[in-house]
Scaffold this motif. Sequence first.
Motif, mmCIF file in Angstrom:
data_model
loop_
_atom_site.group_PDB
_atom_site.id
_atom_site.type_symbol
_atom_site.label_atom_id
_atom_site.label_comp_id
_atom_site.label_asym_id
_atom_site.label_seq_id
_atom_site.Cartn_x
_atom_site.Cartn_y
_atom_site.Cartn_z
ATOM 1 N N GLU A 122 0.860 -1.180 0.000
ATOM 2 C CA GLU A 122 0.000 0.000 0.000
ATOM 3 C C GLU A 122 0.892 1.224 0.000
ATOM 4 O OE1 GLU A 122 -3.730 1.901 2.546
ATOM 5 O OE2 GLU A 122 -2.886 -0.053 3.054
ATOM 6 N N PRO A 123 0.789 2.089 -0.976
ATOM 7 C CA PRO A 123 1.696 3.248 -1.053
ATOM 8 C C PRO A 123 1.501 4.180 0.125
ATOM 9 C CG PRO A 123 -0.102 3.481 -2.618
ATOM 10 C CD PRO A 123 -0.204 2.093 -2.064
ATOM 11 N N PHE A 124 2.577 4.877 0.446
ATOM 12 C CA PHE A 124 2.541 5.808 1.575
ATOM 13 C C PHE A 124 1.920 7.125 1.150
ATOM 14 C CE2 PHE A 124 4.662 9.403 3.688
ATOM 15 C CZ PHE A 124 4.216 9.204 4.985
ATOM 16 N N VAL A 125 0.951 7.578 1.943
ATOM 17 C CA VAL A 125 0.303 8.868 1.718
ATOM 18 C C VAL A 125 0.389 9.647 3.025
ATOM 19 C CG1 VAL A 125 -1.828 10.069 1.095
ATOM 20 C CG2 VAL A 125 -1.258 7.870 0.027
ATOM 21 N N PRO A 126 0.936 10.869 2.992
ATOM 22 C CA PRO A 126 1.053 11.630 4.249
ATOM 23 C C PRO A 126 -0.307 11.867 4.879
ATOM 24 C CG PRO A 126 2.398 12.626 2.523
ATOM 25 C CD PRO A 126 1.549 11.585 1.856
ATOM 26 N N GLY A 127 -0.389 11.590 6.170
ATOM 27 C CA GLY A 127 -1.616 11.815 6.919
ATOM 28 C C GLY A 127 -2.601 10.678 6.881
ATOM 29 N N VAL A 128 -2.330 9.627 6.146
ATOM 30 C CA VAL A 128 -3.243 8.490 6.028
ATOM 31 C C VAL A 128 -2.629 7.298 6.754
ATOM 32 C CG1 VAL A 128 -4.426 6.914 4.437
ATOM 33 C CG2 VAL A 128 -4.122 9.326 3.840
ATOM 34 N N VAL A 129 -3.404 6.690 7.632
ATOM 35 C CA VAL A 129 -2.947 5.537 8.402
ATOM 36 C C VAL A 129 -3.103 4.286 7.558
ATOM 37 C CG1 VAL A 129 -3.257 4.191 10.498
ATOM 38 C CG2 VAL A 129 -3.580 6.668 10.561
ATOM 39 N N ARG A 130 -2.031 3.566 7.341
ATOM 40 C CA ARG A 130 -2.071 2.329 6.576
ATOM 41 C C ARG A 130 -2.342 1.160 7.514
ATOM 42 N NH1 ARG A 130 3.380 2.387 3.088
ATOM 43 N NH2 ARG A 130 4.242 2.780 5.161
ATOM 44 N N GLY A 131 -3.285 0.351 7.168
ATOM 45 C CA GLY A 131 -3.613 -0.775 8.015
ATOM 46 C C GLY A 131 -4.650 -0.407 9.057
#
Length: 407
Positions: A122-131
Amino acid sequence: MAETYEEYEESHHVTRKSVTTFKIEETSSSTTTKTITTPAKLYGKDVGAYDDIDVDELLAQLSPEEISMLAKEVDPDDSFLPPSQRTNYECDKAPTGPLDRKKLIEHINKQALETPDRPELEPFVPGVVRGKKWMPPPPAAKMQAAEEQIAIDLGDEYEQALTDATQEEIIDLAAILGFHSMMNQDQYHASLLNKGQPVGLGWDGITKSAIPKIFPAEAPNATDPEDTIQRIKSDDSKLVEVNLNNIKTISDEQFDKLFEALKSNTHLEVLSLTNVGLTDRTALMLATALEQNHALRVLNVETNFISPPVIVTLVKSLLTQMTIEEFRASNQRSQVFGNKIEMEITELVEKNTTLLRLGLHLEFNDARHRVAAHLQRNIDRIRKNLSQRLQFRFFQNMHRKQTTMIQ
Protein backbone atom coordinates in the motif's frame (compact mmCIF):
# COMPACT_ATOMS: atom_id res chain seq x y z
CA MET A 1 -0.27 -60.92 59.67
CA ALA A 2 1.03 -61.21 56.14
CA GLU A 3 -0.49 -61.51 52.70
CA THR A 4 0.79 -62.06 49.19
CA TYR A 5 1.10 -59.30 46.59
CA GLU A 6 -1.75 -60.80 44.49
CA GLU A 7 -4.11 -60.80 47.48
CA TYR A 8 -3.13 -57.19 48.27
CA GLU A 9 -3.86 -56.07 44.69
CA GLU A 10 -7.25 -57.81 44.69
CA SER A 11 -8.32 -56.36 48.04
CA HIS A 12 -7.33 -52.76 47.12
CA HIS A 13 -8.25 -52.84 43.42
CA VAL A 14 -4.86 -51.53 42.27
CA THR A 15 -3.65 -52.18 38.71
CA ARG A 16 0.08 -51.88 37.85
CA LYS A 17 1.63 -52.43 34.43
CA SER A 18 5.22 -53.14 35.55
CA VAL A 19 6.78 -53.26 39.00
CA THR A 20 10.43 -54.02 39.63
CA THR A 21 10.69 -54.13 43.43
CA PHE A 22 8.18 -53.64 46.18
CA LYS A 23 7.99 -53.66 49.93
CA ILE A 24 4.91 -54.12 52.14
CA GLU A 25 4.91 -53.12 55.78
CA GLU A 26 2.06 -53.50 58.21
CA THR A 27 2.01 -50.52 60.59
CA SER A 28 -1.35 -51.20 62.21
CA SER A 29 -4.43 -53.29 61.86
CA SER A 30 -6.00 -50.81 59.43
CA THR A 31 -3.06 -49.05 57.71
CA THR A 32 -0.79 -50.65 55.12
CA THR A 33 2.21 -48.90 53.47
CA LYS A 34 3.73 -49.99 50.15
CA THR A 35 7.00 -48.59 48.76
CA ILE A 36 7.88 -49.16 45.10
CA THR A 37 11.25 -48.07 43.71
CA THR A 38 12.54 -48.25 40.12
CA PRO A 39 16.29 -48.08 39.51
CA ALA A 40 17.57 -45.55 36.91
CA LYS A 41 18.39 -47.06 33.55
CA LEU A 42 20.39 -45.91 30.51
CA TYR A 43 19.94 -47.69 27.13
CA GLY A 44 18.20 -50.59 28.87
CA LYS A 45 20.91 -51.13 31.50
CA ASP A 46 21.34 -49.90 35.04
CA VAL A 47 23.50 -46.82 35.46
CA GLY A 48 25.82 -48.71 37.79
CA ALA A 49 26.67 -51.17 35.02
CA TYR A 50 28.62 -48.43 33.19
CA ASP A 51 30.99 -47.71 36.10
CA ASP A 52 33.50 -50.43 35.17
CA ILE A 53 33.63 -49.67 31.43
CA ASP A 54 37.04 -48.63 30.06
CA VAL A 55 36.45 -45.43 28.03
CA ASP A 56 39.87 -45.58 26.38
CA GLU A 57 39.18 -49.06 25.08
CA LEU A 58 35.86 -47.93 23.59
CA LEU A 59 37.51 -44.97 21.89
CA ALA A 60 40.19 -47.20 20.42
CA GLN A 61 37.47 -49.24 18.66
CA LEU A 62 36.00 -46.16 16.92
CA SER A 63 36.94 -45.08 13.42
CA PRO A 64 38.22 -41.54 12.71
CA GLU A 65 34.85 -40.61 11.19
CA GLU A 66 33.02 -41.78 14.32
CA ILE A 67 35.43 -39.91 16.58
CA SER A 68 34.88 -36.74 14.51
CA MET A 69 31.11 -37.12 14.87
CA LEU A 70 31.47 -37.72 18.60
CA ALA A 71 33.65 -34.64 19.02
CA LYS A 72 30.93 -32.46 17.51
CA GLU A 73 28.46 -33.43 20.23
CA VAL A 74 29.68 -31.11 23.00
CA ASP A 75 27.95 -29.08 25.67
CA PRO A 76 27.73 -25.41 24.54
CA ASP A 77 27.69 -24.31 28.18
CA ASP A 78 30.84 -26.19 29.19
CA SER A 79 33.15 -23.47 30.55
CA PHE A 80 36.16 -25.82 30.49
CA LEU A 81 36.24 -25.75 26.67
CA PRO A 82 37.20 -22.69 24.64
CA PRO A 83 34.31 -21.03 22.77
CA SER A 84 35.71 -22.14 19.39
CA GLN A 85 35.25 -25.80 20.39
CA ARG A 86 31.67 -25.50 21.71
CA THR A 87 30.05 -25.21 18.30
CA ASN A 88 29.12 -27.80 15.71
CA TYR A 89 29.88 -25.46 12.81
CA GLU A 90 32.90 -26.41 10.74
CA CYS A 91 34.01 -24.85 7.49
CA ASP A 92 36.12 -27.17 5.34
CA LYS A 93 36.25 -24.80 2.37
CA ALA A 94 39.76 -23.75 1.38
CA PRO A 95 40.54 -20.01 1.51
CA THR A 96 40.16 -18.27 -1.84
CA GLY A 97 42.87 -15.72 -1.15
CA PRO A 98 43.88 -12.92 1.19
CA LEU A 99 41.12 -10.70 2.57
CA ASP A 100 40.86 -7.26 0.95
CA ARG A 101 38.70 -5.22 3.31
CA LYS A 102 38.38 -2.26 0.95
CA LYS A 103 37.09 -4.39 -1.95
CA LEU A 104 34.70 -6.22 0.37
CA ILE A 105 33.15 -2.95 1.58
CA GLU A 106 32.90 -1.67 -2.00
CA HIS A 107 31.16 -4.89 -3.03
CA ILE A 108 28.67 -4.64 -0.14
CA ASN A 109 27.91 -0.98 -0.95
CA LYS A 110 27.45 -1.82 -4.64
CA GLN A 111 25.01 -4.61 -3.82
CA ALA A 112 23.09 -2.34 -1.48
CA LEU A 113 22.73 0.34 -4.17
CA GLU A 114 21.84 -2.03 -7.01
CA THR A 115 19.35 -4.21 -5.12
CA PRO A 116 15.85 -2.75 -5.69
CA ASP A 117 13.61 -2.04 -2.75
CA ARG A 118 10.67 -4.31 -2.09
CA PRO A 119 7.46 -2.78 -3.43
CA GLU A 120 5.02 -1.66 -0.76
CA LEU A 121 1.63 -3.33 -0.75
CA GLU A 122 0.00 0.00 0.00
CA PRO A 123 1.70 3.25 -1.05
CA PHE A 124 2.54 5.81 1.58
CA VAL A 125 0.30 8.87 1.72
CA PRO A 126 1.05 11.63 4.25
CA GLY A 127 -1.62 11.81 6.92
CA VAL A 128 -3.24 8.49 6.03
CA VAL A 129 -2.95 5.54 8.40
CA ARG A 130 -2.07 2.33 6.58
CA GLY A 131 -3.61 -0.78 8.01
CA LYS A 132 -5.78 -1.08 11.09
CA LYS A 133 -5.45 1.64 13.69
CA TRP A 134 -4.94 0.36 17.21
CA MET A 135 -7.63 1.33 19.68
CA PRO A 136 -7.11 0.75 23.39
CA PRO A 137 -9.57 -1.75 24.88
CA PRO A 138 -12.17 -0.34 27.24
CA PRO A 139 -11.31 -0.64 30.92
CA ALA A 140 -12.95 -3.32 33.00
CA ALA A 141 -16.22 -2.56 34.77
CA LYS A 142 -14.59 -3.10 38.17
CA MET A 143 -11.90 -0.51 37.41
CA GLN A 144 -14.49 2.03 36.30
CA ALA A 145 -16.51 1.46 39.44
CA ALA A 146 -13.40 1.82 41.60
CA GLU A 147 -12.45 5.08 39.90
CA GLU A 148 -15.94 6.47 40.39
CA GLN A 149 -15.84 5.67 44.10
CA ILE A 150 -12.59 7.60 44.68
CA ALA A 151 -13.39 11.09 45.91
CA ILE A 152 -11.07 13.48 47.76
CA ASP A 153 -12.50 16.38 49.71
CA LEU A 154 -9.95 19.21 49.40
CA GLY A 155 -12.12 21.90 50.91
CA ASP A 156 -13.92 24.80 49.29
CA GLU A 157 -10.80 26.97 49.05
CA TYR A 158 -8.66 24.39 47.25
CA GLU A 159 -11.55 23.21 45.09
CA GLN A 160 -12.17 26.78 43.92
CA ALA A 161 -8.45 27.35 43.27
CA LEU A 162 -8.10 24.18 41.17
CA THR A 163 -11.32 24.88 39.30
CA ASP A 164 -10.25 28.38 38.26
CA ALA A 165 -6.60 27.40 37.53
CA THR A 166 -5.41 27.43 33.96
CA GLN A 167 -3.71 24.50 32.30
CA GLU A 168 -0.27 26.17 32.60
CA GLU A 169 -0.77 26.71 36.34
CA ILE A 170 -1.77 23.08 36.86
CA ILE A 171 1.33 21.95 34.94
CA ASP A 172 3.51 24.18 37.16
CA LEU A 173 1.86 22.71 40.25
CA ALA A 174 2.49 19.15 38.99
CA ALA A 175 6.15 20.02 38.41
CA ILE A 176 6.48 21.42 41.94
CA LEU A 177 4.89 18.30 43.43
CA GLY A 178 7.10 16.01 41.32
CA PHE A 179 4.36 14.43 39.17
CA HIS A 180 6.65 13.81 36.19
CA SER A 181 4.27 11.37 34.52
CA MET A 182 1.65 14.11 34.06
CA MET A 183 3.80 16.20 31.70
CA ASN A 184 6.46 15.85 29.06
CA GLN A 185 10.07 16.92 29.27
CA ASP A 186 9.60 20.40 27.75
CA GLN A 187 6.79 21.24 30.14
CA TYR A 188 8.74 20.00 33.17
CA HIS A 189 11.90 22.01 32.40
CA ALA A 190 9.87 25.10 31.49
CA SER A 191 8.14 24.90 34.88
CA LEU A 192 11.41 24.54 36.79
CA LEU A 193 13.08 27.43 34.92
CA ASN A 194 9.92 29.59 35.06
CA LYS A 195 10.09 30.25 31.31
CA GLY A 196 6.41 29.82 30.57
CA GLN A 197 4.83 26.79 28.97
CA PRO A 198 5.62 26.05 25.27
CA VAL A 199 2.93 27.21 22.88
CA GLY A 200 0.65 24.49 21.56
CA LEU A 201 1.59 21.82 24.11
CA GLY A 202 -1.23 20.54 26.31
CA TRP A 203 -1.42 17.49 28.52
CA ASP A 204 -0.97 15.23 25.50
CA GLY A 205 1.83 17.31 23.98
CA ILE A 206 4.83 15.49 22.51
CA THR A 207 8.38 16.58 23.21
CA LYS A 208 10.08 17.62 19.98
CA SER A 209 13.70 16.88 19.34
CA ALA A 210 16.04 19.85 19.42
CA ILE A 211 19.32 20.32 17.63
CA PRO A 212 22.13 20.01 20.18
CA LYS A 213 24.18 23.11 20.72
CA ILE A 214 27.76 22.89 19.50
CA PHE A 215 30.22 24.35 21.95
CA PRO A 216 33.79 25.07 20.94
CA ALA A 217 36.39 22.66 22.23
CA GLU A 218 38.27 23.77 25.27
CA ALA A 219 41.66 25.18 24.44
CA PRO A 220 44.62 23.14 25.68
CA ASN A 221 46.45 24.30 28.76
CA ALA A 222 49.24 26.56 27.57
CA THR A 223 51.06 26.77 30.91
CA ASP A 224 54.77 26.04 30.66
CA PRO A 225 55.63 23.60 33.48
CA GLU A 226 59.35 24.35 33.43
CA ASP A 227 58.85 28.11 33.62
CA THR A 228 56.27 27.69 36.38
CA ILE A 229 58.67 25.55 38.42
CA GLN A 230 61.37 28.19 38.13
CA ARG A 231 58.98 30.92 39.28
CA ILE A 232 57.88 28.82 42.25
CA LYS A 233 61.50 28.10 43.11
CA SER A 234 62.40 31.81 42.96
CA ASP A 235 59.36 32.62 45.16
CA ASP A 236 57.80 35.01 42.67
CA SER A 237 55.44 37.32 44.58
CA LYS A 238 53.15 37.70 41.54
CA LEU A 239 52.62 33.94 41.17
CA VAL A 240 49.62 33.31 43.42
CA GLU A 241 47.77 30.64 41.41
CA VAL A 242 49.17 27.73 39.32
CA ASN A 243 46.94 25.66 37.02
CA LEU A 244 48.64 22.62 35.44
CA ASN A 245 45.41 20.72 34.68
CA ASN A 246 45.37 18.19 31.81
CA ILE A 247 49.10 18.55 31.06
CA LYS A 248 50.13 14.90 30.77
CA THR A 249 53.66 15.58 29.57
CA ILE A 250 54.99 16.52 33.01
CA SER A 251 57.77 14.08 33.90
CA ASP A 252 58.58 12.69 37.34
CA GLU A 253 61.72 14.81 37.46
CA GLN A 254 59.63 17.95 36.97
CA PHE A 255 57.28 16.85 39.72
CA ASP A 256 60.29 16.39 41.99
CA LYS A 257 61.50 19.92 41.24
CA LEU A 258 57.98 21.36 41.66
CA PHE A 259 57.35 19.83 45.08
CA GLU A 260 60.87 20.60 46.24
CA ALA A 261 60.39 24.27 45.29
CA LEU A 262 56.96 24.27 46.97
CA LYS A 263 58.53 23.64 50.37
CA SER A 264 60.10 27.11 50.59
CA ASN A 265 57.52 29.11 48.59
CA THR A 266 55.66 31.79 50.57
CA HIS A 267 53.34 33.34 47.95
CA LEU A 268 51.59 30.51 46.09
CA GLU A 269 48.01 30.06 47.35
CA VAL A 270 46.23 27.89 44.75
CA LEU A 271 47.73 24.75 43.15
CA SER A 272 45.66 22.66 40.72
CA LEU A 273 47.07 19.34 39.46
CA THR A 274 44.02 17.66 37.88
CA ASN A 275 44.61 14.83 35.35
CA VAL A 276 48.39 15.16 35.25
CA GLY A 277 49.28 11.52 36.05
CA LEU A 278 50.22 11.85 39.72
CA THR A 279 51.30 8.51 41.20
CA ASP A 280 51.85 7.37 44.77
CA ARG A 281 55.54 8.27 44.70
CA THR A 282 54.99 11.85 43.53
CA ALA A 283 51.96 12.23 45.83
CA LEU A 284 54.13 11.28 48.84
CA MET A 285 56.58 14.02 47.83
CA LEU A 286 53.63 16.44 47.68
CA ALA A 287 52.61 15.39 51.19
CA THR A 288 56.15 16.14 52.42
CA ALA A 289 56.00 19.58 50.77
CA LEU A 290 52.64 20.33 52.40
CA GLU A 291 54.13 19.72 55.82
CA GLN A 292 56.61 22.57 55.24
CA ASN A 293 54.60 25.02 53.12
CA HIS A 294 52.52 27.54 55.10
CA ALA A 295 51.10 29.69 52.27
CA LEU A 296 49.02 27.24 50.21
CA ARG A 297 45.25 27.50 50.74
CA VAL A 298 43.69 25.47 47.88
CA LEU A 299 44.96 22.12 46.56
CA ASN A 300 43.32 20.09 43.78
CA VAL A 301 44.71 16.65 42.77
CA GLU A 302 41.57 15.10 41.24
CA THR A 303 41.58 12.48 38.44
CA ASN A 304 44.99 10.93 39.05
CA PHE A 305 46.42 7.54 40.09
CA ILE A 306 46.70 7.99 43.86
CA SER A 307 45.84 4.99 46.04
CA PRO A 308 43.60 5.33 49.15
CA PRO A 309 46.45 4.95 51.73
CA VAL A 310 48.38 7.79 50.07
CA ILE A 311 45.25 9.97 50.12
CA VAL A 312 45.14 9.37 53.87
CA THR A 313 48.78 10.54 54.01
CA LEU A 314 47.87 13.71 52.11
CA VAL A 315 44.97 14.46 54.46
CA LYS A 316 47.26 13.83 57.43
CA SER A 317 49.89 16.24 56.06
CA LEU A 318 47.31 19.05 56.17
CA LEU A 319 47.43 18.96 59.97
CA THR A 320 51.04 20.16 60.17
CA GLN A 321 50.67 23.78 59.00
CA MET A 322 46.85 24.10 59.25
CA THR A 323 46.64 26.47 56.26
CA ILE A 324 44.76 24.44 53.61
CA GLU A 325 41.12 25.57 53.34
CA GLU A 326 40.08 23.45 50.33
CA PHE A 327 41.37 19.99 49.40
CA ARG A 328 40.04 17.94 46.44
CA ALA A 329 41.20 14.42 45.57
CA SER A 330 38.22 12.54 44.06
CA ASN A 331 38.14 10.29 40.96
CA GLN A 332 41.34 8.39 41.65
CA ARG A 333 42.52 4.93 40.62
CA SER A 334 40.37 3.30 43.32
CA GLN A 335 36.83 4.68 43.38
CA VAL A 336 35.90 2.88 46.63
CA PHE A 337 38.04 3.55 49.70
CA GLY A 338 36.51 1.07 52.13
CA ASN A 339 35.28 1.57 55.67
CA LYS A 340 38.74 1.57 57.30
CA ILE A 341 40.16 4.26 54.98
CA GLU A 342 37.05 6.42 55.26
CA MET A 343 37.13 6.27 59.06
CA GLU A 344 40.80 7.30 59.07
CA ILE A 345 40.04 10.24 56.78
CA THR A 346 37.09 11.23 58.99
CA GLU A 347 39.21 11.22 62.15
CA LEU A 348 41.91 13.31 60.47
CA VAL A 349 39.37 15.82 59.12
CA GLU A 350 37.83 16.19 62.58
CA LYS A 351 41.25 17.25 63.90
CA ASN A 352 41.64 19.93 61.20
CA THR A 353 40.30 23.35 62.27
CA THR A 354 41.01 25.25 59.03
CA LEU A 355 39.62 22.91 56.35
CA LEU A 356 36.37 24.33 54.89
CA ARG A 357 35.79 22.23 51.74
CA LEU A 358 36.71 18.58 51.06
CA GLY A 359 36.35 17.00 47.61
CA LEU A 360 36.24 13.27 48.33
CA HIS A 361 33.54 10.68 47.59
CA LEU A 362 32.74 8.89 50.86
CA GLU A 363 30.50 5.86 50.54
CA PHE A 364 29.41 5.33 54.15
CA ASN A 365 26.79 7.62 55.70
CA ASP A 366 28.54 7.86 59.05
CA ALA A 367 31.73 9.23 57.49
CA ARG A 368 29.82 11.67 55.25
CA HIS A 369 27.73 13.05 58.10
CA ARG A 370 30.66 13.46 60.46
CA VAL A 371 32.80 15.21 57.83
CA ALA A 372 29.95 17.51 56.77
CA ALA A 373 29.17 18.42 60.39
CA HIS A 374 32.82 19.22 61.17
CA LEU A 375 33.28 21.35 58.03
CA GLN A 376 30.14 23.28 58.94
CA ARG A 377 31.53 23.91 62.43
CA ASN A 378 34.75 25.24 60.88
CA ILE A 379 32.75 27.58 58.62
CA ASP A 380 30.64 28.79 61.55
CA ARG A 381 33.76 29.40 63.63
CA ILE A 382 35.40 31.47 60.89
CA ARG A 383 32.17 33.40 60.33
CA LYS A 384 31.90 34.10 64.05
CA ASN A 385 35.52 35.24 64.27
CA LEU A 386 35.05 37.47 61.23
CA SER A 387 31.93 39.00 62.76
CA GLN A 388 33.75 39.67 66.02
CA ARG A 389 36.63 41.32 64.17
CA LEU A 390 34.26 43.51 62.19
CA GLN A 391 32.46 44.52 65.38
CA PHE A 392 35.76 45.28 67.05
CA ARG A 393 36.87 47.45 64.13
CA PHE A 394 33.50 49.24 64.09
CA PHE A 395 33.60 50.12 67.80
CA GLN A 396 37.26 51.05 67.50
CA ASN A 397 36.46 53.50 64.69
CA MET A 398 33.51 54.89 66.66
CA HIS A 399 35.77 55.39 69.67
CA ARG A 400 38.31 57.24 67.53
CA LYS A 401 35.63 59.52 66.11
CA GLN A 402 34.28 60.32 69.58
CA THR A 403 37.79 61.07 70.86
CA THR A 404 38.42 63.36 67.90
CA MET A 405 35.15 65.25 68.50
CA ILE A 406 35.92 65.75 72.20
CA GLN A 407 39.30 67.13 71.42
